[in-house]
Design a protein around this motif. Structure first.
Motif, PDB file in Angstrom:
ATOM      1  N   TYR A  83      49.604  37.174  34.901  1.00 14.59           N
ATOM      2  CA  TYR A  83      49.449  37.919  33.643  1.00 14.59           C
ATOM      3  C   TYR A  83      47.974  38.089  33.307  1.00 14.59           C
ATOM      4  O   TYR A  83      47.115  37.406  33.849  1.00 14.59           O
ATOM      5  CB  TYR A  83      50.133  37.182  32.488  1.00 14.59           C
ATOM      6  CG  TYR A  83      51.642  37.287  32.492  1.00 14.59           C
ATOM      7  CD1 TYR A  83      52.336  37.915  33.520  1.00 14.59           C
ATOM      8  CD2 TYR A  83      52.393  36.745  31.443  1.00 14.59           C
ATOM      9  CE1 TYR A  83      53.720  37.994  33.503  1.00 14.59           C
ATOM     10  CE2 TYR A  83      53.771  36.823  31.421  1.00 14.59           C
ATOM     11  CZ  TYR A  83      54.429  37.442  32.450  1.00 14.59           C
ATOM     12  OH  TYR A  83      55.788  37.519  32.424  1.00 14.59           O
ATOM     13  N   ASP A  84      47.759  38.972  32.351  1.00 17.01           N
ATOM     14  CA  ASP A  84      46.375  39.297  32.009  1.00 17.01           C
ATOM     15  C   ASP A  84      46.136  39.222  30.499  1.00 17.01           C
ATOM     16  O   ASP A  84      45.587  40.149  29.909  1.00 17.01           O
ATOM     17  CB  ASP A  84      46.042  40.701  32.539  1.00 17.01           C
ATOM     18  CG  ASP A  84      44.550  40.885  32.759  1.00 17.01           C
ATOM     19  OD1 ASP A  84      43.880  39.906  33.116  1.00 17.01           O
ATOM     20  OD2 ASP A  84      44.051  42.008  32.548  1.00 17.01           O
ATOM     21  N   CYS A  85      46.545  38.097  29.916  1.00 13.26           N
ATOM     22  CA  CYS A  85      46.349  37.937  28.471  1.00 13.26           C
ATOM     23  C   CYS A  85      44.845  37.872  28.201  1.00 13.26           C
ATOM     24  O   CYS A  85      44.152  37.013  28.764  1.00 13.26           O
ATOM     25  CB  CYS A  85      47.031  36.663  27.985  1.00 13.26           C
ATOM     26  SG  CYS A  85      48.755  36.553  28.507  1.00 13.26           S
ATOM     27  N   TYR A  87      42.831  36.910  25.905  1.00 14.02           N
ATOM     28  CA  TYR A  87      42.152  35.766  25.281  1.00 14.02           C
ATOM     29  C   TYR A  87      42.117  34.550  26.202  1.00 14.02           C
ATOM     30  O   TYR A  87      41.597  33.510  25.829  1.00 14.02           O
ATOM     31  CB  TYR A  87      42.893  35.366  23.988  1.00 14.02           C
ATOM     32  CG  TYR A  87      44.383  35.266  24.204  1.00 14.02           C
ATOM     33  CD1 TYR A  87      44.952  34.128  24.731  1.00 14.02           C
ATOM     34  CD2 TYR A  87      45.211  36.361  23.935  1.00 14.02           C
ATOM     35  CE1 TYR A  87      46.314  34.054  24.982  1.00 14.02           C
ATOM     36  CE2 TYR A  87      46.578  36.292  24.175  1.00 14.02           C
ATOM     37  CZ  TYR A  87      47.122  35.141  24.699  1.00 14.02           C
ATOM     38  OH  TYR A  87      48.445  35.072  24.961  1.00 14.02           O
ATOM     39  N   CYS A  88      42.678  34.674  27.418  1.00 12.07           N
ATOM     40  CA  CYS A  88      42.886  33.488  28.247  1.00 12.07           C
ATOM     41  C   CYS A  88      41.952  33.463  29.453  1.00 12.07           C
ATOM     42  O   CYS A  88      41.845  34.442  30.197  1.00 12.07           O
ATOM     43  CB  CYS A  88      44.342  33.469  28.717  1.00 12.07           C
ATOM     44  SG  CYS A  88      44.696  32.088  29.810  1.00 12.07           S
ATOM     45  N   ASN A  90      42.392  31.969  32.095  1.00  6.29           N
ATOM     46  CA  ASN A  90      43.153  31.947  33.358  1.00  6.29           C
ATOM     47  C   ASN A  90      43.796  33.291  33.705  1.00  6.29           C
ATOM     48  O   ASN A  90      44.536  33.373  34.682  1.00  6.29           O
ATOM     49  CB  ASN A  90      44.262  30.884  33.270  1.00  6.29           C
ATOM     50  CG  ASN A  90      43.682  29.520  32.998  1.00  6.29           C
ATOM     51  OD1 ASN A  90      42.624  29.183  33.513  1.00  6.29           O
ATOM     52  ND2 ASN A  90      44.357  28.742  32.172  1.00  6.29           N
ATOM     53  N   ARG A  91      43.538  34.310  32.904  1.00  5.50           N
ATOM     54  CA  ARG A  91      44.178  35.609  33.162  1.00  5.50           C
ATOM     55  C   ARG A  91      43.810  36.108  34.553  1.00  5.50           C
ATOM     56  O   ARG A  91      42.772  35.715  35.111  1.00  5.50           O
ATOM     57  CB  ARG A  91      43.765  36.616  32.087  1.00  5.50           C
ATOM     58  CG  ARG A  91      42.309  37.016  32.174  1.00  5.50           C
ATOM     59  CD  ARG A  91      41.875  37.755  30.912  1.00  5.50           C
ATOM     60  NE  ARG A  91      40.512  38.275  31.081  1.00  5.50           N
ATOM     61  CZ  ARG A  91      39.420  37.540  30.975  1.00  5.50           C
ATOM     62  NH1 ARG A  91      39.511  36.241  30.732  1.00  5.50           N
ATOM     63  NH2 ARG A  91      38.231  38.084  31.148  1.00  5.50           N
ATOM     64  N   GLY A 127      49.992  28.358  34.666  1.00  4.09           N
ATOM     65  CA  GLY A 127      49.942  29.813  34.685  1.00  4.09           C
ATOM     66  C   GLY A 127      51.253  30.316  35.303  1.00  4.09           C
ATOM     67  O   GLY A 127      51.975  29.542  35.931  1.00  4.09           O
ATOM     68  N   ILE A 128      51.540  31.578  35.110  1.00  3.95           N
ATOM     69  CA  ILE A 128      52.776  32.126  35.688  1.00  3.95           C
ATOM     70  C   ILE A 128      52.502  32.407  37.166  1.00  3.95           C
ATOM     71  O   ILE A 128      51.647  33.226  37.499  1.00  3.95           O
ATOM     72  CB  ILE A 128      53.205  33.433  34.986  1.00  3.95           C
ATOM     73  CG1 ILE A 128      53.160  33.286  33.460  1.00  3.95           C
ATOM     74  CG2 ILE A 128      54.582  33.894  35.474  1.00  3.95           C
ATOM     75  CD1 ILE A 128      54.198  32.403  32.853  1.00  3.95           C
ATOM     76  N   GLU A 184      51.736  32.227  21.069  1.00  2.62           N
ATOM     77  CA  GLU A 184      50.453  32.826  21.499  1.00  2.62           C
ATOM     78  C   GLU A 184      49.627  33.424  20.360  1.00  2.62           C
ATOM     79  O   GLU A 184      48.513  33.004  20.133  1.00  2.62           O
ATOM     80  CB  GLU A 184      50.644  33.893  22.590  1.00  2.62           C
ATOM     81  CG  GLU A 184      51.402  33.410  23.816  1.00  2.62           C
ATOM     82  CD  GLU A 184      50.600  32.449  24.687  1.00  2.62           C
ATOM     83  OE1 GLU A 184      49.447  32.159  24.350  1.00  2.62           O
ATOM     84  OE2 GLU A 184      51.165  31.975  25.681  1.00  2.62           O
ATOM     85  N   LYS A 198      53.481  39.765  27.588  1.00  2.00           N
ATOM     86  CA  LYS A 198      54.291  38.738  26.916  1.00  2.00           C
ATOM     87  C   LYS A 198      55.165  39.406  25.872  1.00  2.00           C
ATOM     88  O   LYS A 198      54.684  40.242  25.115  1.00  2.00           O
ATOM     89  CB  LYS A 198      53.383  37.711  26.256  1.00  2.00           C
ATOM     90  CG  LYS A 198      52.596  36.936  27.274  1.00  2.00           C
ATOM     91  CD  LYS A 198      52.436  35.521  26.839  1.00  2.00           C
ATOM     92  CE  LYS A 198      52.337  34.635  28.050  1.00  2.00           C
ATOM     93  NZ  LYS A 198      52.252  33.238  27.711  1.00  2.00           N
TER      94      LYS A 198
HETATM   95  S1  SF4 Z   1      48.055  31.326  31.616  1.00  2.00           S
HETATM   96 FE1  SF4 Z   1      49.427  31.960  29.962  1.00  2.00          FE
HETATM   97  S2  SF4 Z   1      48.078  32.792  28.382  1.00  2.00           S
HETATM   98 FE2  SF4 Z   1      46.900  32.683  30.292  1.00  2.00          FE
HETATM   99  S3  SF4 Z   1      47.113  34.704  31.225  1.00  2.00           S
HETATM  100 FE3  SF4 Z   1      48.714  33.410  32.065  1.00  2.00          FE
HETATM  101  S4  SF4 Z   1      50.488  33.761  30.751  1.00  2.00           S
HETATM  102 FE4  SF4 Z   1      48.703  34.532  29.655  1.00  2.00          FE
END
Ligand code: SF4
Length: 434
Positions: A83-85, A87-88, A90-91, A127-128, A184, A198
């Motif tokens: 995923y590409d959130c 604010y994160c 780890n995106r 992370g996903i 979130e 999300k």
């Molecule tokens: S770790 Fe969670 S918040 Fe961060 S990008 Fe992945 S799904 Fe989004």
């Protein structure tokens, strides 16, 4: 948006994977520090026949200088995420070092750390990886192995991946003490803007499944049955504040609805931390940490002091005061309701007086059965005299009608400035008690 598989993520450019366990741990424990939803109170697990136990209150916590709680083995299975959130850190589009631990590696670390007395529990998120189900299954495997093979009876908090199958949620609840599903961001609009992958519905559905299962367990217990334990420490969530202009009024409204709808134990508020190469829609600065603290205080008032979420802010003043705690700010804005007679007022109203906490109210109710409370009794009852004085009538003092309308009442009742000790701040930041 760039989509990459784990294999390419960890083997290209700056994404060389960490391979030894120590480096992986350094990356994955650091990545987990952004998740605030890790307090561990409220679970009891007997140690009979196994290793470790949980206590009714808390596990081994440490606190960062800014007051966040971090337990030593608070770790991600991987910080690789599809995923590409925005604010994160780890995106998928983030240029951050990546690592991934196997189920066995997390189990081994937990047991090693536990035996060395470094930790009393595990907080595991991820992370996903490929899909919600795949990721959730890996998290469940860690908890299952710890419980069934290693006989681990310490605290386990598993992050639940929204959208995972019901069977996986069910299994997770059997092994974990607490489950959490992160909401979130405070509003649907915020989520659509910064984390469009999300889905709010999916997040709330997963919370709903946990609530239903916990309700079933409670109902079985009431009927004299002995159902298997299911997340006995309940569920919690986290929301990031300050990543969008959403006001405290909307944030508290969301929390209040979540508490009511999904029977959450806690909503954690995590002040947005600016991250490298962030999206231009994100602020360049973190919100003041005191905002997070005020939200915890307001949350506490809603859960334990009978305040309604909407009372603590208004349309005109949609954010909590950073200067005053929310109860104090409320009392100053509602002077028409004061002064109240400490010997006659109902418990609900006593709880609304600045300088009187829950314990103070209990003592007042107990004491006034035997004799009328006078000014001299107040400090013995644990009441902060300076703050409470203009708002209360005692058996030997009436502050007079003019007192409550004084223009300088804020100054008169403002808590004295003092240097906070790290542990004062940490405690207050984690429980928000006013
Ligand atoms: S770790 Fe969670 S918040 Fe961060 S990008 Fe992945 S799904 Fe989004």
């Amino acid at each position: 948006m760039r989509r990459v598989s784990i294999a390419t993520t960890v083997s290209s450019g700056n994404f060389l994977p960490a391979t030894d366990l120590e480096s992986k741990l350094a990356i994955l424990a650091d990545a987990a520090k952004y998740d605030a939803s890790c307090a561990s109170s409220g679970s009891k697990r007997e140690s009979r026949g196994g290793l470790g136990s949980t206590e009714g209150m808390g596990i081994c916590h440490s606190y960062t200088p800014d007051g966040r709680c971090v337990s030593l083995l608070k770790v991600l299975l991987t910080n690789v995420c599809i995923y590409d959130c925005q604010y994160c850190v780890n995106r998928v589009s983030s240029d951050t070092p990546r690592a991934r631990m196997s189920v066995e590696e997390v189990v081994r670390l937990t047991m090693d750390f536990y035996r060395r007395n470094y930790i009393e529990g595990l907080f595991l998120s991820s992370g996903i990886i490929r899909s919600s189900n795949y990721t959730m299954d890996q998290l469940v495997q860690v908890a299952k192995t710890l419980r069934d093979r290693e006989n681990f009876r310490g605290y386990i908090h598993l992050k639940t991946i929204p959208g995972a199958d019901e069977e996986l949620i069910e299994e997770a609840g059997l092994y974990a003490d607490r489950l959490s599903v992160n909401i979130e961001l405070p509003t649907l609009g915020d989520l659509q803007q910064l984390a469009p992958e999300k889905k709010r519905d999916e997040i709330e559905d997963t919370m709903g499944q946990i609530k239903v299962r916990r309700d079933e367990v409670d109902a079985d217990k009431k009927n004299g049955l002995r159902p298997p334990r299911f997340a006995p420490a309940g569920q919690s969530t986290q929301m990031i504040v300050g990543a969008t202009p959403t006001t405290d009024r909307d944030i508290l409204a969301t929390s209040s609805t979540l508490y009511q709808t999904h029977r959450l134990r806690r909503v954690y508020y995590s002040a947005f931390s600016p991250i490298p190469h962030a999206d231009s829609r994100l602020p360049g600065q973190a919100p003041p940490l005191v905002r997070e603290h005020r939200l915890y205080q307001a949350d506490w008032l809603i859960r334990f002091y009978g305040f309604d979420a909407g009372e603590l802010t208004s349309d005109e003043q949609a954010n909590l005061s950073l200067e005053l705690d929310p109860k104090h700010a409320w009392a100053l804005a509602h002077r028409e309701q004061f002064p109240i007679d400490i010997n006659l007022a109902a418990r609900e109203m006593l709880l609304r007086v600045p300088g009187i906490g829950e314990r103070g109210v209990k003592r007042i109710l107990r004491t006034r059965k035997h004799h009328a409370i006078r000014d001299e009794d107040l400090s013995r009852l644990g009441i902060v005299y300076r703050r409470a004085r203009p708002f209360i009538i005692t058996a030997d003092r009436h502050p007079g009608p003019l007192m409550i309308d004084r223009a300088d009442l804020i100054e008169k009742t403002r808590p004295k400035q003092r240097q906070l000790m790290l542990f004062d701040a940490a405690d207050s930041a984690s429980n928000g008690q006013v």
